[in-house]
Design a protein around this motif. Structure first.
Motif, PDB file in Angstrom:
ATOM      1  N   ARG A 115       0.830  -1.209   0.000  1.00  0.00           N
ATOM      2  CA  ARG A 115       0.000   0.000   0.000  1.00  0.00           C
ATOM      3  C   ARG A 115       0.856   1.247   0.000  1.00  0.00           C
ATOM      4  NH1 ARG A 115      -2.599   3.432  -1.185  1.00  0.00           N
ATOM      5  NH2 ARG A 115      -4.667   4.131  -0.527  1.00  0.00           N
ATOM      6  N   TYR A 116       2.055   1.164   0.588  1.00  0.00           N
ATOM      7  CA  TYR A 116       2.913   2.343   0.713  1.00  0.00           C
ATOM      8  C   TYR A 116       4.226   2.196  -0.052  1.00  0.00           C
ATOM      9  CZ  TYR A 116      -0.436   2.998   4.466  1.00  0.00           C
ATOM     10  OH  TYR A 116      -1.610   3.116   5.166  1.00  0.00           O
ATOM     11  N   LEU A 117       4.762   0.981  -0.095  1.00  0.00           N
ATOM     12  CA  LEU A 117       6.031   0.737  -0.802  1.00  0.00           C
ATOM     13  C   LEU A 117       5.849  -0.458  -1.743  1.00  0.00           C
ATOM     14  CD1 LEU A 117       8.431   1.053   2.278  1.00  0.00           C
ATOM     15  CD2 LEU A 117       8.068   2.784   0.507  1.00  0.00           C
ATOM     16  N   PRO A 118       5.062  -0.295  -2.790  1.00  0.00           N
ATOM     17  CA  PRO A 118       4.750  -1.441  -3.649  1.00  0.00           C
ATOM     18  C   PRO A 118       5.979  -2.113  -4.249  1.00  0.00           C
ATOM     19  CG  PRO A 118       4.114   0.634  -4.698  1.00  0.00           C
ATOM     20  CD  PRO A 118       4.437   0.948  -3.274  1.00  0.00           C
ATOM     21  N   TRP A 119       6.973  -1.314  -4.602  1.00  0.00           N
ATOM     22  CA  TRP A 119       8.179  -1.871  -5.235  1.00  0.00           C
ATOM     23  C   TRP A 119       8.915  -2.821  -4.312  1.00  0.00           C
ATOM     24  CZ3 TRP A 119      12.468  -0.693  -2.386  1.00  0.00           C
ATOM     25  CH2 TRP A 119      12.376   0.406  -1.528  1.00  0.00           C
ATOM     26  N   LEU A 120       8.747  -2.638  -2.989  1.00  0.00           N
ATOM     27  CA  LEU A 120       9.459  -3.462  -2.020  1.00  0.00           C
ATOM     28  C   LEU A 120       8.934  -4.898  -2.007  1.00  0.00           C
ATOM     29  CD1 LEU A 120      11.746  -3.081   0.051  1.00  0.00           C
ATOM     30  CD2 LEU A 120       9.990  -2.666   1.788  1.00  0.00           C
ATOM     31  N   VAL A 121       7.696  -5.093  -2.419  1.00  0.00           N
ATOM     32  CA  VAL A 121       7.113  -6.438  -2.438  1.00  0.00           C
ATOM     33  C   VAL A 121       6.789  -6.895  -3.861  1.00  0.00           C
ATOM     34  CG1 VAL A 121       6.216  -6.428  -0.095  1.00  0.00           C
ATOM     35  CG2 VAL A 121       4.852  -5.414  -1.939  1.00  0.00           C
ATOM     36  N   GLY A 122       7.405  -6.243  -4.841  1.00  0.00           N
ATOM     37  CA  GLY A 122       7.276  -6.682  -6.225  1.00  0.00           C
ATOM     38  C   GLY A 122       6.030  -6.212  -6.939  1.00  0.00           C
ATOM     39  N   LEU A 123       5.267  -5.292  -6.346  1.00  0.00           N
ATOM     40  CA  LEU A 123       4.073  -4.769  -7.003  1.00  0.00           C
ATOM     41  C   LEU A 123       4.437  -3.558  -7.844  1.00  0.00           C
ATOM     42  CD1 LEU A 123       1.458  -4.901  -4.097  1.00  0.00           C
ATOM     43  CD2 LEU A 123       1.806  -6.571  -5.919  1.00  0.00           C
ATOM     44  N   THR A 124       3.773  -3.394  -8.973  1.00  0.00           N
ATOM     45  CA  THR A 124       3.987  -2.232  -9.823  1.00  0.00           C
ATOM     46  C   THR A 124       2.982  -1.142  -9.471  1.00  0.00           C
ATOM     47  OG1 THR A 124       2.443  -2.949 -11.533  1.00  0.00           O
ATOM     48  CG2 THR A 124       4.704  -3.790 -11.674  1.00  0.00           C
ATOM     49  N   GLN A 125       3.186   0.039 -10.028  1.00  0.00           N
ATOM     50  CA  GLN A 125       2.234   1.115  -9.811  1.00  0.00           C
ATOM     51  C   GLN A 125       0.861   0.742 -10.364  1.00  0.00           C
ATOM     52  OE1 GLN A 125       3.906   4.696 -11.459  1.00  0.00           O
ATOM     53  NE2 GLN A 125       5.205   5.080  -9.680  1.00  0.00           N
ATOM     54  N   GLU A 126       0.859   0.025 -11.489  1.00  0.00           N
ATOM     55  CA  GLU A 126      -0.411  -0.404 -12.068  1.00  0.00           C
ATOM     56  C   GLU A 126      -1.115  -1.407 -11.156  1.00  0.00           C
ATOM     57  OE1 GLU A 126      -3.616  -0.498 -14.516  1.00  0.00           O
ATOM     58  OE2 GLU A 126      -1.917   0.892 -14.566  1.00  0.00           O
ATOM     59  N   ASP A 127      -0.342  -2.310 -10.536  1.00  0.00           N
ATOM     60  CA  ASP A 127      -0.920  -3.233  -9.560  1.00  0.00           C
ATOM     61  C   ASP A 127      -1.600  -2.454  -8.440  1.00  0.00           C
ATOM     62  OD1 ASP A 127      -0.084  -5.601 -10.819  1.00  0.00           O
ATOM     63  OD2 ASP A 127       1.881  -5.507  -9.841  1.00  0.00           O
ATOM     64  N   SER A 128      -0.912  -1.425  -7.941  1.00  0.00           N
ATOM     65  CA  SER A 128      -1.458  -0.624  -6.839  1.00  0.00           C
ATOM     66  C   SER A 128      -2.765   0.040  -7.235  1.00  0.00           C
ATOM     67  CB  SER A 128      -0.440   0.435  -6.410  1.00  0.00           C
ATOM     68  OG  SER A 128       0.736  -0.169  -5.910  1.00  0.00           O
ATOM     69  N   ARG A 129      -2.803   0.564  -8.473  1.00  0.00           N
ATOM     70  CA  ARG A 129      -4.019   1.223  -8.937  1.00  0.00           C
ATOM     71  C   ARG A 129      -5.193   0.248  -9.025  1.00  0.00           C
ATOM     72  NH1 ARG A 129      -0.425   4.525 -12.100  1.00  0.00           N
ATOM     73  NH2 ARG A 129      -0.352   2.956 -13.750  1.00  0.00           N
TER      74      ARG A 129
END
Length: 478
Positions: free
Chosen positions: A289-303
């Motif tokens: 939710r706050y550091l998506p890149w740290l757990v392999g999520l992309t910005q698009e995943d977050s959206r």
């Protein structure tokens, strides 16, 4: 044998030993052998194929099953049409709430319009001619009459290669979902796609859906459907083939990949339901939710995922009431839907509204004409109506929700075949690549599709066809 093990270990490690050089190190030889064994053991892990009999009564012991492939033609009888019209004429409508739109289900004002068109404007005989545009067949497998369409490409050039592709639908869809994408796959050059990636397409109806016979016994699961479709492909002469599916088709195709990985050249999915993931998944959600890149999520995943509580939990609860009914007592509501065409249309078309795009709940007409024509939607409904298959299609949910889902064989092993994933933005759930990799270890392509929802082949045939082609092209080059 040792030389073979060493060669395999060498290739896996990316080294380039000359073939005429022996490695004197016993330790290295043993290590290579162990590495080879490990790689080999991964490849051969699979779900047991099993066997079944779903016809009436006991399986005959003396008579062998009829393995013939029989042509089948869909017919529109006057009796079916007259019965439908009489039932539509007797439809009892109720008054809608003011400004309810599709938040309470299918808006009854819109249902009146659908029923009026179905009764006075819809031409079932014309649609049957469209359905018969492709060759239909039936064959007997495990005691059931299995229906499928089999579409071969037109005459090919010497540069073109035919690739068999099994496409499996879901609920509340049918083989009709694939009617617009089939010409794109079988004659791609004519439609602006790569002319050298040409498919021979096989689309079966899941037993209990449409023109495939329903199981006469309890326990017909996606495992049984996967096995039956594997036998179908063998019967058609295909030892290797590609798979594509969404909804139940995704589940069935994934299981087939786990049963017979040596036969599946590639698996393409536009829908996935992944295991819960436990604490690891919860950690991914919290940190992501706050550091998506740290757990392999992309910005698009977050959206697409957040805010999680609003989009994924409440929305899923709101959209899965049907699932609880169908996974527990499907025959009760099935009795009503099998008797009332208006009820059947409301039940099915509501899914083609909100599963295409959740914002369509805010529209008086459910946004049904944004992606589909009413003729196409009612053709899909008619397949359920004339075959009387709504109750048996709903039973598939009850059969596939065991008390302990985590105990099913497919949860014990991964999926190792080359996999392509098309992630459509309006799908019911989003599975980021990093989560999907926990189950699918050989993801070749992962595409964030620009638009589209749950019924990908029906909604966006061009986008889906292009993604299938891109995936297969990369697999063929591996």
């Amino acid at each position: 044998m040792w030389r073979q093990w060493l060669d395999t270990g060498r290739e896996a490690l990316g080294t380039h030993w000359p073939h005429n050089v022996l490695v004197p190190s016993v330790a290295l030889g043993v290590g290579g052998a162990l590495l080879c064994w490990k790689l080999h053991s991964r490849k051969v892990k699979s779900i047991e194929l099993g066997e079944g009999w779903w016809g009436p009564g006991e399986k005959p012991h003396l008579l062998s099953e009829d393995t013939s492939i029989r042509p089948f033609i869909i017919e529109a009888s006057d009796q079916d049409i007259e019965d439908l019209h009489e039932r539509l004429d007797r439809t009892r409508f109720f008054s809608p709430l003011e400004d309810s739109r599709f938040h309470y289900g299918f808006n009854s004002n819109q249902l009146k319009k659908v029923v009026t068109y179905w009764r006075n404007g819809f031409d079932w005989k014309k649609q049957v001619k469209i359905l018969n545009r492709y060759p239909h067949y039936k064959t007997t497998i495990e005691g059931l009459e299995v229906h499928f369409i089999h579409v071969k490409p037109p005459q090919l050039s010497s540069k073109q290669k035919i690739l068999p592709l099994l496409m499996v639908h879901g609920w509340p869809g049918s083989i009709y979902e694939f009617y617009q994408i089939i010409p794109l796959l079988t004659n791609p050059g004519k439609h602006g796609l790569d002319p050298n990636i040409v498919f021979e397409v096989i689309c079966p109806s899941i037993p209990g859906y449409g023109f495939s016979e329903a199981s006469h016994k309890k326990g017909f699961t996606a495992f049984a459907a996967a096995r039956i479709f594997y036998k179908l492909m063998l019967r058609l002469g295909f030892k290797e083939f590609y798979l594509q599916g969404g909804d139940w088709g995704s589940r069935i195709c994934t299981l087939l990949s786990q049963m017979k990985p040596e036969s599946v050249k590639g698996l393409h999915l536009n829908f996935m339901v992944l295991p819960t993931g436990g604490l690891k998944r919860l950690k991914s959600l919290i940190i992501g939710r706050y550091l998506p890149w740290l757990v392999g999520l992309t910005q698009e995943d977050s959206r697409r995922i957040y805010p999680y509580m609003e989009k994924n939990v409440f929305s899923i609860l709101r959209e899965t009431g049907y699932l609880h009914i169908q996974a527990t007592k499907p025959d009760t509501v099935g009795s009503s839907l099998n008797d009332s065409p208006a009820g059947l249309a409301a039940y099915i078309l509501e899914k083609f509204s909100t599963w295409t795009d959740s914002v369509f709940r805010d529209l008086e007409d459910g946004g049904l004409d944004r992606k589909f024509s009413l003729d196409d939607l009612l053709t899909n409904v008619m397949i359920y109506w004339v075959t009387g298959s709504i109750a048996s299609s709903m039973r598939f949910y009850k059969e596939n929700f065991p008390r302990n889902y985590n105990s099913t064989p497919d949860t014990k092993i991964g999926v190792y075949v080359p996999t392509g994933i098309a992630a459509f933005p309006c799908e019911l759930v989003h599975a980021p690549r990093v989560w999907a990799k926990e189950k699918f270890s050989n993801i070749v392509t992962y595409t964030y599709m620009p638009r589209g929802g749950h019924f990908a082949a029906f909604e966006e045939p061009e986008l889906l066809a292009a993604d299938i082609q891109n995936f297969v092209l990369k697999v063929e080059k591996l």
